[in-house]
Every structure is written in structure tokens, then in C-alpha cells.
Motif scaffolding. Sequence first.
Motif, PDB file in Angstrom:
ATOM      1  N   SER A  10      20.261 -17.976  63.654  1.00  0.00           N
ATOM      2  CA  SER A  10      20.468 -17.209  64.886  1.00  0.00           C
ATOM      3  C   SER A  10      21.413 -16.038  64.697  1.00  0.00           C
ATOM      4  N   TYR A  11      22.309 -16.138  63.729  1.00  0.00           N
ATOM      5  CA  TYR A  11      23.316 -15.095  63.526  1.00  0.00           C
ATOM      6  C   TYR A  11      23.174 -14.423  62.163  1.00  0.00           C
ATOM      7  N   LEU A  12      21.948 -14.465  61.627  1.00  0.00           N
ATOM      8  CA  LEU A  12      21.740 -13.874  60.301  1.00  0.00           C
ATOM      9  C   LEU A  12      22.047 -12.378  60.281  1.00  0.00           C
ATOM     10  N   ALA A  13      21.606 -11.645  61.302  1.00  0.00           N
ATOM     11  CA  ALA A  13      21.805 -10.186  61.287  1.00  0.00           C
ATOM     12  C   ALA A  13      23.290  -9.818  61.226  1.00  0.00           C
TER      13      ALA A  13
ATOM     14  N   LEU B 295      25.901  -6.066  53.864  1.00  0.00           N
ATOM     15  CA  LEU B 295      24.651  -5.328  53.707  1.00  0.00           C
ATOM     16  C   LEU B 295      24.527  -4.285  54.808  1.00  0.00           C
ATOM     17  N   SER B 296      23.712  -3.281  54.560  1.00  0.00           N
ATOM     18  CA  SER B 296      23.470  -2.262  55.571  1.00  0.00           C
ATOM     19  C   SER B 296      22.519  -2.787  56.629  1.00  0.00           C
ATOM     20  N   VAL B 297      22.529  -2.145  57.791  1.00  0.00           N
ATOM     21  CA  VAL B 297      21.620  -2.543  58.873  1.00  0.00           C
ATOM     22  C   VAL B 297      20.165  -2.417  58.425  1.00  0.00           C
ATOM     23  N   GLU B 298      19.880  -1.402  57.628  1.00  0.00           N
ATOM     24  CA  GLU B 298      18.509  -1.170  57.167  1.00  0.00           C
ATOM     25  C   GLU B 298      18.011  -2.278  56.243  1.00  0.00           C
ATOM     26  N   ALA B 299      18.930  -3.001  55.610  1.00  0.00           N
ATOM     27  CA  ALA B 299      18.528  -4.065  54.685  1.00  0.00           C
ATOM     28  C   ALA B 299      18.173  -5.361  55.399  1.00  0.00           C
ATOM     29  N   VAL B 300      18.571  -5.497  56.650  1.00  0.00           N
ATOM     30  CA  VAL B 300      18.380  -6.765  57.369  1.00  0.00           C
ATOM     31  C   VAL B 300      16.907  -7.163  57.483  1.00  0.00           C
ATOM     32  N   PRO B 301      15.983  -6.259  57.889  1.00  0.00           N
ATOM     33  CA  PRO B 301      14.572  -6.676  57.979  1.00  0.00           C
ATOM     34  C   PRO B 301      14.023  -7.210  56.666  1.00  0.00           C
ATOM     35  N   GLY B 302      14.435  -6.608  55.547  1.00  0.00           N
ATOM     36  CA  GLY B 302      13.960  -7.072  54.246  1.00  0.00           C
ATOM     37  C   GLY B 302      14.424  -8.480  53.935  1.00  0.00           C
TER      38      GLY B 302
ATOM     39  N   ASP C 220      29.151 -12.687  47.771  1.00  0.00           N
ATOM     40  CA  ASP C 220      28.203 -12.345  46.707  1.00  0.00           C
ATOM     41  C   ASP C 220      26.852 -12.036  47.351  1.00  0.00           C
ATOM     42  N   LYS C 221      26.459 -10.780  47.370  1.00  0.00           N
ATOM     43  CA  LYS C 221      25.256 -10.369  48.087  1.00  0.00           C
ATOM     44  C   LYS C 221      23.992 -10.993  47.518  1.00  0.00           C
TER      45      LYS C 221
END
Length: 399
Positions: free
Chosen positions: A222-225, A234-241, A289-290
Motif C-alpha cells: 500500500s505504501y510502495l510509492a 528512487l525518482s518518481v518516474e522509476a515507480v511505475p517500473g 540499497d536500491k
Amino acid sequence: MPIAVYVLGLSIFAQGTSELMLAGLLPELAADLHVSIPQAGLLISAFAAGMLVGAPVLAVLTLGWSRRTALLVFLTIFALTHVAGALTTNYAVLLGTRIVGAFVYAGFWSVAAVTVMTLVRADSRARAMSVVTGGLTVATIVGLPLGTVLGQHLGWQSAFWTVAGLCVLAMAGVLATVPAGRPDPAQAPRLRDEFRALGNTRLWLAFGTTALVTATILVIFSYLAPLLTETVGLSVEAVPGVLALYGLGSFIGINLGGRFADALPFRTLFISITGLIVLSAVLALTTTDKVLTIGVIVLLGGFGFGANPALNARVFSLAGDRSTLATATNFSAFNVGITAGPWLGGLAINAGAGYRALGWIAVGTGLAALATVLFAAFVPVSSPDPAGRGVTDRSRRAA
């Protein structure tokens, strides 16, 4: 598999996209509706609360309906709630549309599950349900990241309009493939027998396992983003990936689980839940660690959804031929977990524990789920099913 099974999977994809997509839209929703992220997270819990009530209520009310009619009514109402949701900017109104939409979505799940049971052999039920539930994993792979991208670039309302359109397509598929006749009165489920089927202790332990496993998954999901952007970096743009990778792991997990759940539900659950516990602990320890965090998230999807076919198969096995209300109650148990997960996570975040604490909460709920599975192994098998034929030896072993 009959084509209707795949159509029902498509229908779950359409509705499941709505169920999941808010996890990727919380920042946009919170900003647009002028509420906090935990408050926006309650939209997820509200959806689950609607499903919690809707599954058993609508299962009972539609016992004598044509299943095709029931499915079409539920899809129509679901689509309309998303039209209303897309047209509002009021948090309370959106909350109300989520509850109503979830109410009929739960009814759809219950009727779809019973429909699938009548279309396939008994030894293929878990595999058939994995196809239907696979619609939810495809929603995780495609619908969730697509909804996130739409929300980030065209506004969150665009995701709601997309779900409404998908529901219209699903309605056409249901109309074309699901049989239209009413249940044979001589074989139609009787409410008294449905309630008698619920008198099985192992069945209630199975419901507990369902709720706790789901809470373990949802407290993190539920709170992944915000976890990915605010803690992992991570950047916002990376979240969908990353969400798409989570969905890919889920798709692989549910297909593997579906292959083994009919014959080995206990072992499938044990492996899946143990994996969730270990991975949740690793996530809590390694959010800096990303690469490792992304890998853990993918595996969480795999182990979490890998348990799903077994969670359903146990209920069908234990309830016997009168499984309509038991199936609906199991879907309610799923939504107890969906409600509890975001709520527990929100409590931790509001208390200042940070997103890392989500992993430790998942460890606790995962251990509780594992305890219900182990305890069920020592509970005597209940006596005859409500149809009076007794629980089969295969059902005893599977339970």
C-alpha cells in the motif's frame, strides 16, 4: 479451460486495476484532495471494507439469480462508481464511490468463483482460480503501472475513466461466454446448508490464514510509492517500473502456486508464507540499497501471490459442495487483510516510525499466518459436509 474462465480473468483485471492503482497514485491523490498520504491510503482500506461486507451479503442475495445477470449487474455498478469518482474532487465523495464499487466487486468475485467451480473438474479448481486471480496479477503488471503513469501525466481521474472503459469490455465478454440460465432448483445452494458448511474449525483457521497473509502483503504494498521515493531514494518516474516488476513477480508466483495448490495446498502455503516473512525482514534492513530492495519487492510479489491459489483451494476442499457462502467469507477474509494492512502501516508512519517499520509489521503478521497453518494441521477434520456425503479422503489430505 473454458473461454469463460479467461473472460472472468479479464473482468478481474478491469476491476483489479482499480483495486491496486491507488498504491501508485497516493502522492497525486493526497495533493489534489488536500489530505495526508495516510489519509489517502484510507481510500485503499475503504475499498477493502466495501469488499468485506459485499462478498457474503451479495453471495446470499444472488443465490437464485442467473450468474450471468449477477455478473453484469455488478460490472455496470462498478463502472458507474468510477465515472462518479472521476468527476469529483471531494475526498468524502470519492471515499463513498470506493466503498460502493468495492461492494459490488466483492459480489463479482464470489459469483465468478462459484461460476468457475461449475465449469471445470474438481481437480482443476485451484488452477482455474489461478487463471481468474491471474487477472489481478496482470492488473499489477499492466494496470497498476499504467494507472500510475496516467495519474502522473494526465491526472488521477484519467485512471478512473480507463477502468470504467475496461469494465464495458468485460461486460461484453461476460455476455458472450457465461451461460445465462438460472441454477437448477434441485441443485441450487440452500442457505441453511451454506451456513452449516461454516461450522468447520479448519475452515475458520483457513479464513484467518487468508486475512493474515493478505495483511502481510498489503502493509508493504500500500505504501510502495512513498517507500520507494522517500526511503529508497528512487525518482518518481522509476515507480511505475518497479510496480511492473512487482506485478511480474506476482504473475510468476500465482502460476507456480496454481500448479501445486490442488495437490499440495499446505506445503504451498508454508513455503509462500515463510518466504514473505524472510523477505519482509530483509526489506526492513536494506532499504538503503536500491538494487537489493527492488529485488526483494519482486520476490515479495512472487511469494505473496504464490499463496493465493492454495488459500482458495483449501476453502473449496473444506466446504464441500456447498461452498458459495464459504467462498464469499474467504473473500471477506482477504479484505480484512487488505483493510488491516494499510491501517497498520498508517499507524506506524503517523507515529514517526518511518517506512522501514512496514517490513517489521509484515514479519509479525506473517508469523501469525504461519501459526494458523501449522495449528490447522493438528485440528481434527470435521464431520460430513452439508450435502451429507462426508468429506472425501482427498479433501482430508488437501485440507
